[in-house]
Design a protein around this motif. Sequence first.
Motif, PDB file in Angstrom:
ATOM      1  N   HIS A 212       0.878  -1.171   0.000  1.00 30.22           N
ATOM      2  CA  HIS A 212       0.000   0.000   0.000  1.00 30.22           C
ATOM      3  C   HIS A 212       0.913   1.217   0.000  1.00 30.22           C
ATOM      4  O   HIS A 212       1.683   1.440   0.930  1.00 30.22           O
ATOM      5  N   THR A 213       0.857   2.015  -1.088  1.00 26.14           N
ATOM      6  CA  THR A 213       1.853   3.064  -1.293  1.00 26.14           C
ATOM      7  C   THR A 213       1.202   4.431  -1.402  1.00 26.14           C
ATOM      8  O   THR A 213       0.187   4.600  -2.084  1.00 26.14           O
ATOM      9  N   LYS A 214       1.822   5.384  -0.733  1.00 19.99           N
ATOM     10  CA  LYS A 214       1.442   6.784  -0.915  1.00 19.99           C
ATOM     11  C   LYS A 214       2.279   7.363  -2.052  1.00 19.99           C
ATOM     12  O   LYS A 214       3.498   7.381  -1.978  1.00 19.99           O
ATOM     13  N   THR A 215       1.623   7.825  -3.099  1.00 17.57           N
ATOM     14  CA  THR A 215       2.325   8.356  -4.262  1.00 17.57           C
ATOM     15  C   THR A 215       2.541   9.863  -4.110  1.00 17.57           C
ATOM     16  O   THR A 215       1.985  10.485  -3.195  1.00 17.57           O
ATOM     17  N   PRO A 216       3.348  10.480  -4.993  1.00 17.60           N
ATOM     18  CA  PRO A 216       3.505  11.944  -4.958  1.00 17.60           C
ATOM     19  C   PRO A 216       2.209  12.697  -5.257  1.00 17.60           C
ATOM     20  O   PRO A 216       2.182  13.924  -5.180  1.00 17.60           O
ATOM     21  N   MET A 217       1.125  11.962  -5.572  1.00 18.34           N
ATOM     22  CA  MET A 217      -0.140  12.605  -5.910  1.00 18.34           C
ATOM     23  C   MET A 217      -1.144  12.492  -4.772  1.00 18.34           C
ATOM     24  O   MET A 217      -2.346  12.305  -4.997  1.00 18.34           O
ATOM     25  N   LEU A 218      -0.687  12.594  -3.556  1.00 16.91           N
ATOM     26  CA  LEU A 218      -1.575  12.494  -2.407  1.00 16.91           C
ATOM     27  C   LEU A 218      -2.706  13.515  -2.493  1.00 16.91           C
ATOM     28  O   LEU A 218      -2.512  14.652  -2.913  1.00 16.91           O
ATOM     29  N   LYS A 219      -3.889  13.069  -2.100  1.00 16.09           N
ATOM     30  CA  LYS A 219      -5.117  13.865  -2.104  1.00 16.09           C
ATOM     31  C   LYS A 219      -5.617  14.177  -3.517  1.00 16.09           C
ATOM     32  O   LYS A 219      -6.480  15.027  -3.699  1.00 16.09           O
ATOM     33  N   CYS A 220      -5.059  13.501  -4.515  1.00 14.61           N
ATOM     34  CA  CYS A 220      -5.520  13.657  -5.900  1.00 14.61           C
ATOM     35  C   CYS A 220      -6.075  12.327  -6.395  1.00 14.61           C
ATOM     36  O   CYS A 220      -5.572  11.259  -6.039  1.00 14.61           O
ATOM     37  N   ARG A 221      -7.083  12.400  -7.235  1.00  5.48           N
ATOM     38  CA  ARG A 221      -7.726  11.198  -7.755  1.00  5.48           C
ATOM     39  C   ARG A 221      -6.880  10.584  -8.863  1.00  5.48           C
ATOM     40  O   ARG A 221      -6.618  11.215  -9.884  1.00  5.48           O
ATOM     41  N   ILE A 222      -6.428   9.359  -8.668  1.00  7.12           N
ATOM     42  CA  ILE A 222      -5.691   8.652  -9.710  1.00  7.12           C
ATOM     43  C   ILE A 222      -6.687   8.202 -10.776  1.00  7.12           C
ATOM     44  O   ILE A 222      -7.657   7.502 -10.471  1.00  7.12           O
ATOM     45  N   ASN A 223      -6.462   8.611 -12.027  1.00 11.18           N
ATOM     46  CA  ASN A 223      -7.411   8.264 -13.075  1.00 11.18           C
ATOM     47  C   ASN A 223      -6.845   7.312 -14.114  1.00 11.18           C
ATOM     48  O   ASN A 223      -7.585   6.867 -14.994  1.00 11.18           O
ATOM     49  N   ASN A 224      -5.564   6.992 -14.063  1.00 13.04           N
ATOM     50  CA  ASN A 224      -4.956   6.087 -15.032  1.00 13.04           C
ATOM     51  C   ASN A 224      -3.757   5.373 -14.426  1.00 13.04           C
ATOM     52  O   ASN A 224      -2.906   6.003 -13.792  1.00 13.04           O
ATOM     53  N   ILE A 225      -3.684   4.053 -14.639  1.00 10.28           N
ATOM     54  CA  ILE A 225      -2.502   3.265 -14.293  1.00 10.28           C
ATOM     55  C   ILE A 225      -2.155   2.441 -15.525  1.00 10.28           C
ATOM     56  O   ILE A 225      -3.019   1.788 -16.115  1.00 10.28           O
ATOM     57  N   SER A 226      -0.900   2.484 -15.941  1.00  9.90           N
ATOM     58  CA  SER A 226      -0.462   1.736 -17.127  1.00  9.90           C
ATOM     59  C   SER A 226       0.818   0.991 -16.794  1.00  9.90           C
ATOM     60  O   SER A 226       1.888   1.580 -16.693  1.00  9.90           O
TER      61      SER A 226
END
Length: 641
Positions: A212-226
Amino acid sequence: MVKGEYYSKTKNYGWVCGDYGTIQYTVDGGRNWITSTHVPTDVYINCIYFSPDNLNGWAAGNNGIILRSKDGGKSWENIYHEATWNNIESISFSSDNKYGIILTNQNEIFQTYNGGVNWRGYSYNVENKLLRVKFINDKYGFILASASLLVTYDQGKKWTDLIVDELSDQINDLDKSVFSAFDVTDNKCFVGTDSGTIFTIGLGKNANLISHTKTPMLKCRINNISMVDAKTGWLAADTTLLCKTEDGGRNWKVAFSLKNKFLTIKKMHFFDSRNGCFFVVDYGRRLSTTDGGITFYGDTLSRDDSHRFIKFRNQTFIFTSNSFRSEKNNSPPILQIPYTSPSMRFAYCNDEDHIWLTGDSGKIYYSSGQRKFKGSQIGHSKITGLCFDKTNKTGWLITYEGKLYNTLDGGAKWTNHDFDKKDSLNAIVANESLTKCFIVGNHGMLWISTSPNGPWMSKHPLSDGENFNFSNIIFDKDFNNGFIIVQPQKKHGQLVKTGSFLLKTTNGGESWHAIKKFDRINEFTNLIFGKDRLWLLTTDGNILESLDNGENWFQISPRLTYYSLFDLLEQNGEVKVIGNNGYFKTLKKDNRVFDIIKFELVSQNNHQIPKLQLNKGKLDSVNLVVSIVAINGSQKLTRSF
C-alpha cells in the motif's frame, strides 16, 4: 475531450473516443492519430474496446448507443439493441466477439453470449459505483467498482468480490479511500484511489495485499494506471504530474510535470518502457514519447488550432499547431516541435523548398531547401500571417498586436515597418510580385499596398465598419475576385451585430459590396476557390457552397462535425476537409449531391417522416434512403425517394 481509450497488447495500436462522435486510432504507438469515418457526430462515446486481432472493435456511449467496427476502427456501424437506454461507461468483448459485457451509469451490468443480439442484465449495489471492466483472456476478467474488485474465471457466469471476500480487513485498516483506476499484469493488480494511494494486490488461488503506497499525488484522484510489466509502470491523476514505478509499485516518483499548473493529465498509456502517450484536458493537447518519458512531443487539439492543407505539385501536406507532415497516413512529421514551444498558427509557401511556419511568441520556422528548418524570433508577438514574392526574399509579416514587419533576406531578419496599430491585424494576402498586397484587421480596417516595399493605404469598405472585424481575406489566382470574411464584434461580451457575412470584389479590391444572403447565423473560418465552385467553412462544422461566384450560398447537408473546419482541398475527385481536434474527413466528390437537399420533418401516423425539398436545380439518378426509428423504438421506418 477524450473519455475512453483502449490499447492493443501485442502491437502499438490504440483507440480513443469522446464527444460528438469522436473516434481516433494510432498504429505507431501514439505518434500519429487518424480520425475514424462514418461515426454519428451527435453522440457522446464514453468507452471503446478492440479484440486481439486489432480489427474487430466496439464502442459505446450515452443513451445506450453501441457501435461496431470490423476494419480496425476506420469505419463504424450502429448496432441496434434493447439492453439499455442508460449511458454506457465501460465495454469489453471476447476474442471471438460472442461474449460481451457493458457497465452503465445506473450501476447495471449487461452481458451477451451471442455477439450482442440478446443481453441479460441486473443492477449492482447502487452505493458501490461500477467503474471499468477489463478481461485478461476470454474467461478471466475484472470489474473495478468504487469499493470492490470483482473477478470472474468463467466468462461472467459468476463474479467474486476479492475485496469483500478476501482483503476487506487489510485494506480498510490501511485506507478508506474510494477506488478510481486499476491495471492488471503478471498476476498482479494495481488499484488506485481518489486520495492518491495505490494498492498492489497479488493474484492467485488466494488474493493477497503486496503493498500500500502513498504516491507523490496524495489527495488527488488517480485516473490512469499503465503497467508494461510486473515492475515498470506509470500513473496519472488530476494533476500536472506523471509518476513512474520501477519496482512493481512499491515506490513511485515524478517522471514528468506539465509547466502550466492549470492543466491536468486525464488519459495515459505506455505501450512499452519507451513508447507512450497521454492527453491533457483544459488545453486539448495530446503528447507522445519515444524515450520513456524523458521528452514529449505532441499536437494541440484546442479550438484555437490552425489546421491547413499545403499542396506541392502532386503531394499534399498538413500543417497543425505543432507539426508539419505529409497528408498520407502514418507518415512521420517533417517538422515537429516540443509541446513546451509556442504553438504554430500560420503556414506559407511558394514552393516545396521554401516554407515558413509561424505562431505564438514571435517564433518563425523557415526552410530554404531540403525541408530543413531554421528559427528566427520577432519579439513575443502573436504572428497572424505573412507573404513572400516569387524570389522568396522579400516578404511582409503581421501580428495580432498590430505590427507590420518587412524582410529582404527570406525571413532571417525582420524590420519593423513603423505601422503600429492599436487594433489587431488578422490576415494578409499578396500576389507573387507583391504589387497587390492586402491586410485586414479589426474595426473594419483594410490596408492596400501596390509596391513590394510599401507604402500602405487604409480603406473603409463598410460604412459601419467599427462594429465588425475582418478576420480573413482571400483572392483568386488572378487577384481580380476576392472576399473578406466579416465577423461581428463583441463589446463587453455581447455581439454588436449577429452572424458572419462576406465582402466581395470583382475588380482587384478597388470596390467591395456585401453579401448577407445566408439562411442561418454562421461564423466563418475560411473561403476556398474550388475548380467549379466556392467553398465556405464554419466554426460549427458546416460547409457552404456557391456556384455563382459567391452571390448565393447553400449549406451542404448534413453537418459533418461539431468541430471548427479550417481548410478544404479538392483532389483526384475527392473533397478533403480538415479542422480542429484532429478532425479529418474525405468525401467522394462523384458520389455527393451538390444540389443542396433540405429535410423538413412532417408528422404521419404519429411518426416523424422527412419531406424532401430542393433548394435549386434537380437530382439526377439519386437514390436516397432515410431510416428513422419511431419514438417508442419499436418500429424502424424506411422511405426511398
